[in-house]
Design a protein around this motif. Structure first.
Motif, PDB file in Angstrom:
ATOM      1  N   ALA A 120       0.929  -1.268  -0.175  1.00  0.00           N
ATOM      2  CA  ALA A 120      -0.146  -0.053   0.023  1.00  0.00           C
ATOM      3  C   ALA A 120       0.691   1.216   0.088  1.00  0.00           C
ATOM      4  O   ALA A 120       0.410   2.210  -0.626  1.00  0.00           O
ATOM      5  N   LEU A 121       1.793   1.349   0.649  1.00  0.00           N
ATOM      6  CA  LEU A 121       2.744   2.405   0.959  1.00  0.00           C
ATOM      7  C   LEU A 121       3.525   2.580  -0.610  1.00  0.00           C
ATOM      8  O   LEU A 121       3.488   3.658  -0.952  1.00  0.00           O
ATOM      9  N   LEU A 122       4.018   1.646  -1.292  1.00  0.00           N
ATOM     10  CA  LEU A 122       4.342   1.621  -2.501  1.00  0.00           C
ATOM     11  C   LEU A 122       3.292   2.195  -3.819  1.00  0.00           C
ATOM     12  O   LEU A 122       3.687   2.907  -4.584  1.00  0.00           O
ATOM     13  N   ALA A 123       1.944   1.711  -3.436  1.00  0.00           N
ATOM     14  CA  ALA A 123       1.041   2.208  -4.366  1.00  0.00           C
ATOM     15  C   ALA A 123       0.446   3.781  -4.115  1.00  0.00           C
ATOM     16  O   ALA A 123       0.243   4.453  -5.070  1.00  0.00           O
ATOM     17  N   PHE A 124       0.302   3.968  -2.937  1.00  0.00           N
ATOM     18  CA  PHE A 124      -0.328   5.019  -2.431  1.00  0.00           C
ATOM     19  C   PHE A 124       0.540   5.962  -1.835  1.00  0.00           C
ATOM     20  O   PHE A 124      -0.072   7.261  -1.172  1.00  0.00           O
ATOM     21  N   GLY A 125       1.804   5.691  -1.315  1.00  0.00           N
ATOM     22  CA  GLY A 125       2.637   6.721  -0.353  1.00  0.00           C
ATOM     23  C   GLY A 125       2.942   7.851  -1.233  1.00  0.00           C
ATOM     24  O   GLY A 125       2.933   7.807  -2.370  1.00  0.00           O
ATOM     25  N   PRO A 126       3.188   8.828  -0.415  1.00  0.00           N
ATOM     26  CA  PRO A 126       3.846  10.276  -0.860  1.00  0.00           C
ATOM     27  C   PRO A 126       5.037   9.957  -1.548  1.00  0.00           C
ATOM     28  O   PRO A 126       5.747   9.186  -1.483  1.00  0.00           O
ATOM     29  N   ARG A 127       5.581  10.827  -2.428  1.00  0.00           N
ATOM     30  CA  ARG A 127       6.499  10.891  -3.348  1.00  0.00           C
ATOM     31  C   ARG A 127       7.787  10.790  -2.492  1.00  0.00           C
ATOM     32  O   ARG A 127       8.879  10.203  -2.747  1.00  0.00           O
ATOM     33  N   VAL A 128       7.845  11.358  -1.404  1.00  0.00           N
ATOM     34  CA  VAL A 128       8.956  11.508  -0.654  1.00  0.00           C
ATOM     35  C   VAL A 128       9.320   9.907   0.165  1.00  0.00           C
ATOM     36  O   VAL A 128      10.571   9.654   0.304  1.00  0.00           O
ATOM     37  N   LEU A 129       8.543   9.204   0.099  1.00  0.00           N
ATOM     38  CA  LEU A 129       8.602   7.693   0.540  1.00  0.00           C
ATOM     39  C   LEU A 129       8.519   6.735  -0.417  1.00  0.00           C
ATOM     40  O   LEU A 129       9.361   5.880  -0.237  1.00  0.00           O
ATOM     41  N   VAL A 130       8.156   6.987  -1.671  1.00  0.00           N
ATOM     42  CA  VAL A 130       8.231   6.147  -2.640  1.00  0.00           C
ATOM     43  C   VAL A 130       9.375   6.407  -3.794  1.00  0.00           C
ATOM     44  O   VAL A 130       9.629   7.719  -3.815  1.00  0.00           O
ATOM     45  N   PRO A 131      10.039   5.415  -3.844  1.00  0.00           N
ATOM     46  CA  PRO A 131      11.285   5.484  -4.754  1.00  0.00           C
ATOM     47  C   PRO A 131      11.007   6.167  -6.075  1.00  0.00           C
ATOM     48  O   PRO A 131      10.180   5.953  -6.522  1.00  0.00           O
ATOM     49  N   ALA A 132      11.680   7.247  -6.448  1.00  0.00           N
ATOM     50  CA  ALA A 132      11.475   8.009  -7.760  1.00  0.00           C
ATOM     51  C   ALA A 132      12.179   7.096  -9.131  1.00  0.00           C
ATOM     52  O   ALA A 132      11.703   7.170 -10.156  1.00  0.00           O
ATOM     53  N   GLY A 133      13.195   6.184  -8.729  1.00  0.00           N
ATOM     54  CA  GLY A 133      13.856   5.741  -9.733  1.00  0.00           C
ATOM     55  C   GLY A 133      12.857   4.265 -10.006  1.00  0.00           C
ATOM     56  O   GLY A 133      12.412   3.575  -9.358  1.00  0.00           O
ATOM     57  N   GLN A 134      12.746   4.039 -11.209  1.00  0.00           N
ATOM     58  CA  GLN A 134      11.803   3.180 -11.911  1.00  0.00           C
ATOM     59  C   GLN A 134      12.468   1.669 -11.534  1.00  0.00           C
ATOM     60  O   GLN A 134      11.656   0.717 -11.256  1.00  0.00           O
ATOM     61  N   PHE A 135      13.647   1.387 -11.592  1.00  0.00           N
ATOM     62  CA  PHE A 135      14.318   0.113 -11.219  1.00  0.00           C
ATOM     63  C   PHE A 135      14.088  -0.094  -9.818  1.00  0.00           C
ATOM     64  O   PHE A 135      14.132  -1.351  -9.530  1.00  0.00           O
ATOM     65  N   THR A 136      14.440   0.772  -9.002  1.00  0.00           N
ATOM     66  CA  THR A 136      14.326   0.623  -7.645  1.00  0.00           C
ATOM     67  C   THR A 136      12.890   0.286  -7.230  1.00  0.00           C
ATOM     68  O   THR A 136      12.632  -0.628  -6.314  1.00  0.00           O
ATOM     69  N   ALA A 137      11.956   1.016  -7.864  1.00  0.00           N
ATOM     70  CA  ALA A 137      10.524   0.581  -7.324  1.00  0.00           C
ATOM     71  C   ALA A 137      10.171  -0.823  -7.984  1.00  0.00           C
ATOM     72  O   ALA A 137       9.387  -1.366  -7.121  1.00  0.00           O
ATOM     73  N   VAL A 138      10.476  -1.268  -9.008  1.00  0.00           N
ATOM     74  CA  VAL A 138      10.377  -2.640  -9.326  1.00  0.00           C
ATOM     75  C   VAL A 138      11.089  -3.751  -8.600  1.00  0.00           C
ATOM     76  O   VAL A 138      10.376  -4.699  -8.150  1.00  0.00           O
TER      77      VAL A 138
END
Length: 392
Positions: A69-87
């Protein structure tokens, strides 16, 4: 193209931006779905497992669902901006969860005789491997992401080998699924590159369209401000272009534009970009280039020339140059307008010249003219030396 499919390098600014946007969007959607599925699966655990084991697994599911849920709906400061890191995080969450479940129930011995639930947990690595195909990834990125999945599969095979006819064959099948998913990801990436490049390129000249160019200017300007680096812009207008269309037709005018764009593009560095601003006007974006270097770049373009008219004459241009750092320009729009105004000053000064912040117009000297001038000076010097020898 091949290097861009194998390694995350060599992609244009537009492809990199679009790939990042697409991957992060899909990561958020997948994480939201997995968060709901992880919570719903608690009911199946409660039905198929004994207490307190399903309660322990339920607590671990709550943690995993919160991470999704944090990864899906979390604010940008908590969700990684890099696409590879997010995957990577999207894949690591179920991997860590499943390893924790195995530890909690002592190798799934508490599950009992439920083949359904055993299979659902132990074959989860295959589902995670298939998820690679959701994202436009390079071969290297897929290879790096596959290692946690293979590690999870090894844990699953070692914990309940009786559920697998052949542990080695199971790992081989998983490897083949990973390879197929990686090929699907590369196919997505290839399509993304083709569609993005087609949408941002001017069909006639191959330069960036104005819309894509404005995005590139804005990004480059922000980067220059953030890093306190220079950034120059040159506004290039082909001289007497209307007369070419009137005398030789629009097809000849199109040829002139193609030739000029190819000539300018031949002296660009990797980080420079050429934008067709409109009609016969081009904007040359030079990130990290100060005013002196921009002058040298424009002089090089003028020296090499922009090609020939249909009648054999030289294509010339009027150029205005502006640089944000040394001139204290506040935004990219003002930077382009300043260069545009100086281009008109160059036209008023007789065309075939460039103007910068000094207000002086510097006329271009073609390579042939420069060679002729050098030869003439050499002959004059030789004649002078001969006269001197005769006098002596």
């Amino acid at each position: 193209m091949l290097i861009g499919l194998l390694l995350p390098v060599g992609h244009s600014f537009e492809v990199t931006r679009e790939r990042r946007r697409l991957i992060l969007s899909r990561v958020r959607i997948a994480a939201a779905a997995l968060s709901l599925m992880t919570l719903a699966w608690i009911l199946i655990d409660a039905w198929t497992m004994r207490w307190p084991y399903w309660g322990i697994v339920a607590a671990e599911r709550l943690v995993a669902a919160a991470a999704f849920a944090l990864l899906a709906f979390g604010p940008r400061v908590l969700v990684p901006a890099g696409q590879f890191t997010a995957v990577g995080i999207l894949i690591l969450i179920p991997v860590v969860f499943l390893i924790a479940v195995r530890s909690a129930v002592d190798g799934f011995s508490a599950i009992g005789d439920s083949v359904f639930i055993s299979t659902a947990y132990l074959y989860a690595p295959f589902l995670i491997a298939v998820s690679f195909s959701l994202f436009p990834l390079t071969a290297l990125e897929s290879a790096i992401l596959s290692w946690p999945v293979l590690a999870l599969a090894m844990v699953s095979v070692s914990s309940r080998p009786e559920l697998f006819a052949s542990p080695s064959a199971t790992l081989l099948r998983l490897t083949l699924i990973i390879v197929i998913a990686a090929l699907a990801s590369m196919s997505q990436l290839q399509l993304l590159i083709a569609l993005t490049e087609h949408s941002v390129r001017d069909r006639l000249t191959g330069t960036l369209t104005r819309r894509a160019g404005e995005q590139r200017l804005l990004s480059g300007f922000r980067r220059a401000m953030r890093r306190r680096q220079p950034m120059a812009v040159a506004f290039v207008d082909i001289d007497n272009f209307k007369s070419i269309n009137d005398r030789f037709g629009h097809a000849a005018g199109d040829d002139v534009l193609r030739i000029a764009a190819r000539s300018i593009g031949g002296v660009l560095d990797q980080h420079d970009c050429l934008i067709r601003w409109g009609g016969e006007e081009f904007v040359l974006c030079l990130p990290g280039v100060d005013l002196a270097a921009a002058r040298r770049r424009i002089e090089e373009i003028g020296t090499l020339g922009l090609g020939e008219h249909p009648d054999g004459g030289q294509i010339t241009a009027s150029v205005g140059i502006a640089e944000y750092c040394s001139e204290g320009i506040a935004d990219p729009g003002t930077l382009v307008r300043t260069a545009d105004e100086r281009m008109y000053t160059a036209k008023a000064a007789g065309r075939n010249c460039w103007v910068d912040g000094s207000g002086q117009s510097i006329r271009f000297i073609r390579a042939a003219q420069a060679s002729s001038s050098i030869l003439k000076s050499s002959v004059e010097r030789s004649d002078g030396d001969l006269q001197l020898l005769n006098a002596e």
